[in-house]
Design a protein around this motif. Structure first.
Motif, PDB file in Angstrom:
ATOM      1  N   GLY B  53       0.722  -1.137  -0.037  1.00 35.72           N
ATOM      2  CA  GLY B  53      -0.011  -0.019   0.104  1.00 35.72           C
ATOM      3  C   GLY B  53       0.733   1.379  -0.086  1.00 35.72           C
ATOM      4  N   MET B  54       2.101   1.081  -0.369  1.00 36.40           N
ATOM      5  CA  MET B  54       2.993   2.424  -0.074  1.00 36.40           C
ATOM      6  C   MET B  54       2.876   3.169  -1.525  1.00 36.40           C
ATOM      7  SD  MET B  54       6.653   1.325   1.401  1.00 36.40           S
ATOM      8  CE  MET B  54       6.682   0.033   2.853  1.00 36.40           C
ATOM      9  N   ILE B  55       2.513   2.483  -2.919  1.00 35.53           N
ATOM     10  CA  ILE B  55       2.126   3.024  -3.921  1.00 35.53           C
ATOM     11  C   ILE B  55       0.827   2.644  -4.544  1.00 35.53           C
ATOM     12  CG2 ILE B  55       4.634   3.584  -4.638  1.00 35.53           C
ATOM     13  CD1 ILE B  55       4.707   1.403  -6.520  1.00 35.53           C
ATOM     14  N   ARG B  56       0.258   3.395  -5.202  1.00 37.09           N
ATOM     15  CA  ARG B  56      -1.157   2.895  -5.641  1.00 37.09           C
ATOM     16  C   ARG B  56      -0.860   2.397  -7.156  1.00 37.09           C
ATOM     17  NH1 ARG B  56      -5.628   6.400  -4.741  1.00 37.09           N
ATOM     18  NH2 ARG B  56      -5.121   7.336  -6.714  1.00 37.09           N
ATOM     19  N   ILE B  76      -4.123  -1.569   5.848  1.00 34.43           N
ATOM     20  CA  ILE B  76      -3.842  -1.613   7.072  1.00 34.43           C
ATOM     21  C   ILE B  76      -3.750  -2.940   7.825  1.00 34.43           C
ATOM     22  CG2 ILE B  76      -4.212  -0.887   9.597  1.00 34.43           C
ATOM     23  CD1 ILE B  76      -5.228   1.679   8.369  1.00 34.43           C
ATOM     24  N   ARG B  79      -0.828  -5.172   6.635  1.00 36.56           N
ATOM     25  CA  ARG B  79       0.330  -4.687   7.172  1.00 36.56           C
ATOM     26  C   ARG B  79       0.459  -5.207   8.937  1.00 36.56           C
ATOM     27  NH1 ARG B  79      -0.116   1.208   6.538  1.00 36.56           N
ATOM     28  NH2 ARG B  79      -1.635   0.898   4.984  1.00 36.56           N
ATOM     29  N   GLN B  80      -0.861  -5.251   9.352  1.00 37.41           N
ATOM     30  CA  GLN B  80      -0.888  -6.026  10.694  1.00 37.41           C
ATOM     31  C   GLN B  80      -0.363  -7.375  10.691  1.00 37.41           C
ATOM     32  OE1 GLN B  80      -2.340  -4.069  13.531  1.00 37.41           O
ATOM     33  NE2 GLN B  80      -1.200  -5.453  14.597  1.00 37.41           N
ATOM     34  N   TYR B  84       7.893  -7.135   7.254  1.00 34.27           N
ATOM     35  CA  TYR B  84       8.492  -6.541   6.016  1.00 34.27           C
ATOM     36  C   TYR B  84       9.812  -5.805   6.315  1.00 34.27           C
ATOM     37  CZ  TYR B  84       9.439  -2.902   2.257  1.00 34.27           C
ATOM     38  OH  TYR B  84       9.913  -2.170   1.384  1.00 34.27           O
ATOM     39  N   LEU B  91      15.876   3.072   9.320  1.00 38.10           N
ATOM     40  CA  LEU B  91      15.289   2.974  10.462  1.00 38.10           C
ATOM     41  C   LEU B  91      15.656   4.317  11.303  1.00 38.10           C
ATOM     42  CD1 LEU B  91      16.450  -0.479  11.526  1.00 38.10           C
ATOM     43  CD2 LEU B  91      14.176  -0.081  10.798  1.00 38.10           C
ATOM     44  N   PHE B 103       9.041   0.439  20.492  1.00 31.61           N
ATOM     45  CA  PHE B 103       8.277   1.360  19.508  1.00 31.61           C
ATOM     46  C   PHE B 103       7.538   0.289  18.598  1.00 31.61           C
ATOM     47  CE2 PHE B 103       7.534   3.444  15.210  1.00 31.61           C
ATOM     48  CZ  PHE B 103       6.719   4.210  15.698  1.00 31.61           C
ATOM     49  N   THR B 104       8.207  -0.604  17.873  1.00 33.57           N
ATOM     50  CA  THR B 104       7.657  -1.344  17.079  1.00 33.57           C
ATOM     51  C   THR B 104       6.662  -2.557  17.579  1.00 33.57           C
ATOM     52  OG1 THR B 104       9.775  -0.990  15.806  1.00 33.57           O
ATOM     53  CG2 THR B 104       8.204  -2.832  15.067  1.00 33.57           C
ATOM     54  N   SER B 106       4.890  -2.253  20.238  1.00 33.24           N
ATOM     55  CA  SER B 106       3.616  -1.875  20.502  1.00 33.24           C
ATOM     56  C   SER B 106       2.470  -1.725  19.332  1.00 33.24           C
ATOM     57  CB  SER B 106       3.812  -0.332  20.832  1.00 33.24           C
ATOM     58  OG  SER B 106       3.917   0.522  19.797  1.00 33.24           O
ATOM     59  N   PHE B 107       3.039  -2.131  18.256  1.00 32.80           N
ATOM     60  CA  PHE B 107       1.999  -2.205  17.066  1.00 32.80           C
ATOM     61  C   PHE B 107       1.284  -3.495  16.790  1.00 32.80           C
ATOM     62  CE2 PHE B 107       4.018   1.662  16.112  1.00 32.80           C
ATOM     63  CZ  PHE B 107       3.049   2.467  15.590  1.00 32.80           C
ATOM     64  N   TYR B 108       2.203  -4.624  17.465  1.00 36.05           N
ATOM     65  CA  TYR B 108       1.838  -6.225  16.987  1.00 36.05           C
ATOM     66  C   TYR B 108       1.195  -6.833  18.224  1.00 36.05           C
ATOM     67  CZ  TYR B 108       4.062  -4.238  12.654  1.00 36.05           C
ATOM     68  OH  TYR B 108       4.371  -3.561  11.703  1.00 36.05           O
ATOM     69  N   LEU B 146      13.238  -6.983  13.996  1.00 38.72           N
ATOM     70  CA  LEU B 146      12.013  -6.273  13.882  1.00 38.72           C
ATOM     71  C   LEU B 146      10.933  -7.063  13.264  1.00 38.72           C
ATOM     72  CD1 LEU B 146      12.826  -2.363  13.831  1.00 38.72           C
ATOM     73  CD2 LEU B 146      12.642  -3.715  15.735  1.00 38.72           C
TER      74      LEU B 146
END
Lengths: 245, 311
Positions: B53-56, B76, B79-80, B84, B91, B103-104, B106-108, B146
């Motif tokens: 989803g970084m480019i369309r 999203i 990416r969850q 990658y 970084l 930090f990383t 906390s998203f997973y 990561l």
């Protein structure tokens, strides 16, 4: 946790700016006797503070730092090579832009509040008093006007490629805005002159003789400035939504 | 469970006149390791970026783990569930190793603290050091940590071994081999064909944004052959048989890259009077070079002509 990333990105400018502002205010208070004694026209302590902080170095530092704080975001990250990592996180681009905008503006507010903390606390050491209500009034003016400078640079940072291009473009743009204020039709609309709204000069809420905020603050223009700044941030978010990285 | 974790249908990305990805049709099978090959500028990174989803996409569609890649909300979700590691391994230099991990993480929800500890020890990453003070190799290791300290459904790696020392490459390849056993599909691009050949189950090769080879490695090994004819006289006109991918004639030698049907091709050699007929297995590297080299030459010539036309 995007707030943490945004905080880390703005931390140095925010804390360094707060420190610089605090030192500048502290020095202005500390050397008040020497400065006032050498002044061509005798002035009160309150007038001296207004001329030195709110109409001079303090305001200039503040507006410059608002521009610096606005110059971040995904395009800057792209120039630094970290956009790929950020965009691979499970967060929307809107969230990324939002948290960067919020933390950057929190820095603007912290800077605006610094004189309100330093001036009333430091003045008694020179046997002077600077009213907290006055300092807080100016902080509100700074926070509103600073939002426009911050938001404008924030939008530029999401339009122009490059690490510092937005900052380099914002400074002359704002100088040009300052030049426009000299136009006769602009003088008829004083509330459009942010450089005057920010320190009260020529404004109905500011007493030029006493150098004090005497009338009610310009809530409507301040609100409009916040709306305008939010519009800049919204436009930046829209721009990022469609952008290829 | 999904059988195909990545699927693209005529996926296309144009940058103005440049066609980075050109109606790409491909699929990646679940719980396998797929090597994604192509020369520089073939469209690998653009494809990966579209998947994330970084480019369309300019046109066409694609899905990852059943989620549409061109829907921001579904992106999203993608990416969850995936991990990658990008080509540039960029970084946040202002964070320390420990802060970036925190930090990383906390998203997973699928973060594995035990794997994190093991990899920290294995890679000897100093928790208190700023990322900007790490060497390129150490930054690559951190980016891998990561990604690997989770249990993602899909691991996408863009040139993961670049900048790593041989020992770390070996450890990484071992990790990749183990990943499908834990339910993770691996999709990785690399220019190190020997590494790909060691660990990949499937090969997806693209050139000029088009899939030129999409096949299990085992099938490639079984079917691909180099068939060589030697003639005592000038080379006669050769019939085109099924499976003849590339034919190269140098003097009285004919070299044929056969994707299948090598026995029939060898038989044809005898029929047209070849003095010697040789059928030999072929490495992935040779297949890659055969597939992209001609196009590479044509591109270089076109670029040369374009440059000189401008001058």
């Amino acid at each position: 946790m995007l707030w943490y990333k945004a905080w880390r990105e703005t931390r140095i400018v925010t804390l360094g700016g707060v420190a610089a502002m605090a030192i500048a205010c502290g020095m202005i208070v500390w050397f008040e006797h020497a400065m006032r004694d050498n002044a061509e026209v005798p002035m009160s302590y309150v007038a001296y503070i207004w001329k030195s902080v709110y109409n001079s170095i303090g305001r200039d530092i503040f507006l410059f730092l608002c521009v610096i704080l606005g110059g971040g975001g995904l395009l800057q990250e792209r120039a630094q090579g970290t956009a790929g990592f950020t965009l691979s996180l499970p967060a929307s681009r809107g969230q990324i832009v939002f948290w960067r905008a919020v933390m950057g503006y929190a820095g603007v507010v912290a800077l605006a509040l610094t004189p309100a903390v330093v001036l009333p606390l430091a003045s008694p050491y020179r046997n002077e008093i600077y009213p907290v209500s006055q300092a807080l009034g100016f902080s509100l003016l700074w926070a509103g006007c600073g939002a426009v400078f911050y938001g404008f640079t924030f939008l530029l940072a999401h339009v122009l490629e490059g690490e510092y291009t937005a900052i380099l473009a914002a400074i002359p743009s704002l100088m040009f805005y300052g030049v426009l204020q000299g136009l006769p039709w602009m003088e008829r609309l004083p509330m459009l002159n942010i450089f005057h709204v920010v320190n009260g000069e020529d404004m109905p809420y500011f007493n030029e003789g006493l150098h004090l905020l005497t009338g009610p603050l310009p809530w409507l223009p301040l609100g409009a400035m916040l709306v305008l700044a939010s519009g800049f941030v919204f436009a930046a978010g829209r721009r990022m939504r469609l952008r290829d990285f | 469970m999904l059988e195909r974790v990545i699927q693209t249908d005529a996926l296309t990305k144009h940058y103005g006149e440049f066609h980075a990805v050109n109606a790409l049709n491909c699929s990646v099978r679940a719980e396998r390791i797929t090597g994604f090959l192509g020369r520089n500028g073939a469209g690998k990174s653009s494809t990966i970026k579209m998947l994330l989803g970084m480019i369309r996409p300019t046109s066409g569609t694609g899905s990852v783990l059943g989620y549409k890649i061109d829907d921001p909300k579904q992106s999203i979700e993608i990416r969850q569930r995936i991990a990658y590691v990008g080509e540039d391994k960029g970084l946040y230099g202002y964070m320390t190793v420990g802060q970036l991990i925190w930090f990383t993480r906390s998203f997973y929800a699928d973060w594995q603290p035990d794997v994190e500890k093991r990899l920290l020890a294995e890679y000897r990453l100093p928790l208190g050091r700023k990322v900007k003070a790490l060497s390129k190799g150490m930054r690559t290791k951190l980016a891998l940590l990561l990604a690997l300290a989770r249990r993602p459904a899909l691991l996408i790696l863009d040139e993961p071994t670049e900048g790593l020392d041989p020992v770390s490459i070996e450890e990484l390849l071992q990790t990749l081999v183990m990943a499908p056993m834990q339910g993770t599909t691996v999709f990785f691009s690399s220019h190190q064909l020997s590494e790909v050949e060691r660990v990949a189950d499937d090969i997806l090769m693209i050139d000029r944004g088009v899939a030129v080879l999409d096949m299990p490695l085992e099938q490639i090994r079984e079917n691909y052959r180099r068939v060589t004819f030697g003639f005592g006289h000038p080379v006669p006109t050769l019939p085109q048989l099924d499976g003849m991918e590339r034919v190269r004639i140098e003097g009285r030698q004919v070299s044929i890259l056969a994707s299948r049907n090598s026995e029939a091709i060898a038989g044809m050699g005898h029929e047209v009077g070849a003095a010697t007929v040789d059928v030999a297995p072929i490495s992935l590297r040779e297949i890659f070079l055969e597939t992209v080299q001609e196009q590479n030459k044509r591109d270089q010539e076109a670029h040369w002509e374009q440059t000189h036309a401008l001058v």
